[in-house]
Design a protein around this motif. Sequence first.
Motif, PDB file in Angstrom:
ATOM      1  N   ALA A   1       0.842  -1.204   0.000  1.00 40.05           N
ATOM      2  CA  ALA A   1       0.000   0.000   0.000  1.00 40.05           C
ATOM      3  C   ALA A   1       0.873   1.249   0.000  1.00 40.05           C
ATOM      4  O   ALA A   1       1.538   1.544   0.992  1.00 40.05           O
ATOM      5  N   PRO A   2       0.886   2.003  -1.102  1.00 41.82           N
ATOM      6  CA  PRO A   2       1.698   3.230  -1.156  1.00 41.82           C
ATOM      7  C   PRO A   2       1.343   4.237  -0.061  1.00 41.82           C
ATOM      8  O   PRO A   2       2.178   5.039   0.327  1.00 41.82           O
ATOM      9  N   ALA A   3       0.124   4.184   0.460  1.00 50.16           N
ATOM     10  CA  ALA A   3      -0.267   5.106   1.525  1.00 50.16           C
ATOM     11  C   ALA A   3       0.586   4.909   2.776  1.00 50.16           C
ATOM     12  O   ALA A   3       0.853   5.866   3.505  1.00 50.16           O
ATOM     13  N   VAL A   4       1.029   3.687   3.022  1.00 51.17           N
ATOM     14  CA  VAL A   4       1.895   3.429   4.176  1.00 51.17           C
ATOM     15  C   VAL A   4       3.185   4.226   4.027  1.00 51.17           C
ATOM     16  O   VAL A   4       3.641   4.892   4.968  1.00 51.17           O
TER      17      VAL A   4
ATOM     18  N   THR B   1       4.688 -11.599   4.135  1.00 48.79           N
ATOM     19  CA  THR B   1       4.042 -11.453   2.827  1.00 48.79           C
ATOM     20  C   THR B   1       4.134 -10.042   2.269  1.00 48.79           C
ATOM     21  O   THR B   1       4.412  -9.857   1.087  1.00 48.79           O
ATOM     22  N   TRP B   2       3.908  -9.033   3.100  1.00 50.50           N
ATOM     23  CA  TRP B   2       3.864  -7.655   2.611  1.00 50.50           C
ATOM     24  C   TRP B   2       5.105  -6.854   2.998  1.00 50.50           C
ATOM     25  O   TRP B   2       5.112  -5.641   2.846  1.00 50.50           O
ATOM     26  N   GLN B   3       6.151  -7.526   3.473  1.00 50.83           N
ATOM     27  CA  GLN B   3       7.344  -6.803   3.888  1.00 50.83           C
ATOM     28  C   GLN B   3       8.300  -6.577   2.725  1.00 50.83           C
ATOM     29  O   GLN B   3       8.532  -7.479   1.915  1.00 50.83           O
ATOM     30  N   GLY B   4       8.839  -5.374   2.669  1.00 52.23           N
ATOM     31  CA  GLY B   4       9.854  -5.030   1.691  1.00 52.23           C
ATOM     32  C   GLY B   4      10.992  -4.296   2.380  1.00 52.23           C
ATOM     33  O   GLY B   4      10.825  -3.742   3.474  1.00 52.23           O
ATOM     34  N   ILE B   5      12.147  -4.282   1.733  1.00 53.02           N
ATOM     35  CA  ILE B   5      13.322  -3.597   2.250  1.00 53.02           C
ATOM     36  C   ILE B   5      13.434  -2.257   1.535  1.00 53.02           C
ATOM     37  O   ILE B   5      13.413  -2.193   0.299  1.00 53.02           O
ATOM     38  N   PHE B   6      13.555  -1.197   2.324  1.00 52.89           N
ATOM     39  CA  PHE B   6      13.587   0.153   1.782  1.00 52.89           C
ATOM     40  C   PHE B   6      14.817   0.924   2.247  1.00 52.89           C
ATOM     41  O   PHE B   6      15.222   0.799   3.407  1.00 52.89           O
ATOM     42  N   LEU B   7      15.352   1.730   1.356  1.00 50.97           N
ATOM     43  CA  LEU B   7      16.275   2.769   1.743  1.00 50.97           C
ATOM     44  C   LEU B   7      15.437   4.032   1.901  1.00 50.97           C
ATOM     45  O   LEU B   7      14.663   4.379   0.999  1.00 50.97           O
ATOM     46  N   ALA B   8      15.557   4.682   3.034  1.00 49.78           N
ATOM     47  CA  ALA B   8      14.870   5.952   3.267  1.00 49.78           C
ATOM     48  C   ALA B   8      15.858   7.076   2.997  1.00 49.78           C
ATOM     49  O   ALA B   8      16.865   7.199   3.694  1.00 49.78           O
ATOM     50  N   GLU B   9      15.582   7.842   1.963  1.00 47.58           N
ATOM     51  CA  GLU B   9      16.405   9.017   1.656  1.00 47.58           C
ATOM     52  C   GLU B   9      15.816  10.181   2.438  1.00 47.58           C
ATOM     53  O   GLU B   9      14.651  10.526   2.258  1.00 47.58           O
ATOM     54  N   HIS B  10      16.622  10.779   3.300  1.00 44.98           N
ATOM     55  CA  HIS B  10      16.153  11.860   4.154  1.00 44.98           C
ATOM     56  C   HIS B  10      16.578  13.240   3.663  1.00 44.98           C
ATOM     57  O   HIS B  10      16.207  14.240   4.274  1.00 44.98           O
ATOM     58  N   ARG B  11      17.338  13.309   2.586  1.00 49.11           N
ATOM     59  CA  ARG B  11      17.772  14.603   2.042  1.00 49.11           C
ATOM     60  C   ARG B  11      16.902  14.972   0.843  1.00 49.11           C
ATOM     61  O   ARG B  11      16.361  14.111   0.149  1.00 49.11           O
TER      62      ARG B  11
END
Length: 138
Positions: free
Chosen positions: A56-59, A113-123
């Motif tokens: 869900a992109p809203a997350v 099932t719904w878990q993905g690995i993300f890099l969070a860019e904070h800049r």
Amino acid sequence: MHQSQTSFTIPTRGKSLYEFTDQVADWLASTDIATGLLTLFCRHTSASLLINENAAPAVQRDILRWMEMVAPERAGYEHDDEGPDDMPAHIRTLLTGESLQIPVADGRMVLGTWQGIFLAEHRSSAHRRQVVGHLIGE
């Protein structure tokens, strides 16, 4: 016991979450290690790693809005060497973390099932982020 190590380059276009689960899975499949522990480490102080819902992109939008509320820009930080998004980026990294540990079984990451690995860019600006992957197992 065997080990394998690699580096992932994740190009960013500014503040957002960038999923790279498939890249990690492809590398993992090439290692011939069926059971073990995967560590991912982000080599930056203004970007971080997280596991969260990838359906869900809203997350993702809600997470980004929460980060803006918790560590807002222009909040009177002393450290602003690289602009108003500099110190908030460091705080967001502190809150979300620079490393992940993921079990591996049958040659696959043990993710939900719904878990993905993300890099969070904070800049706010674009970067080329480096994440080191290290796998140990049999």
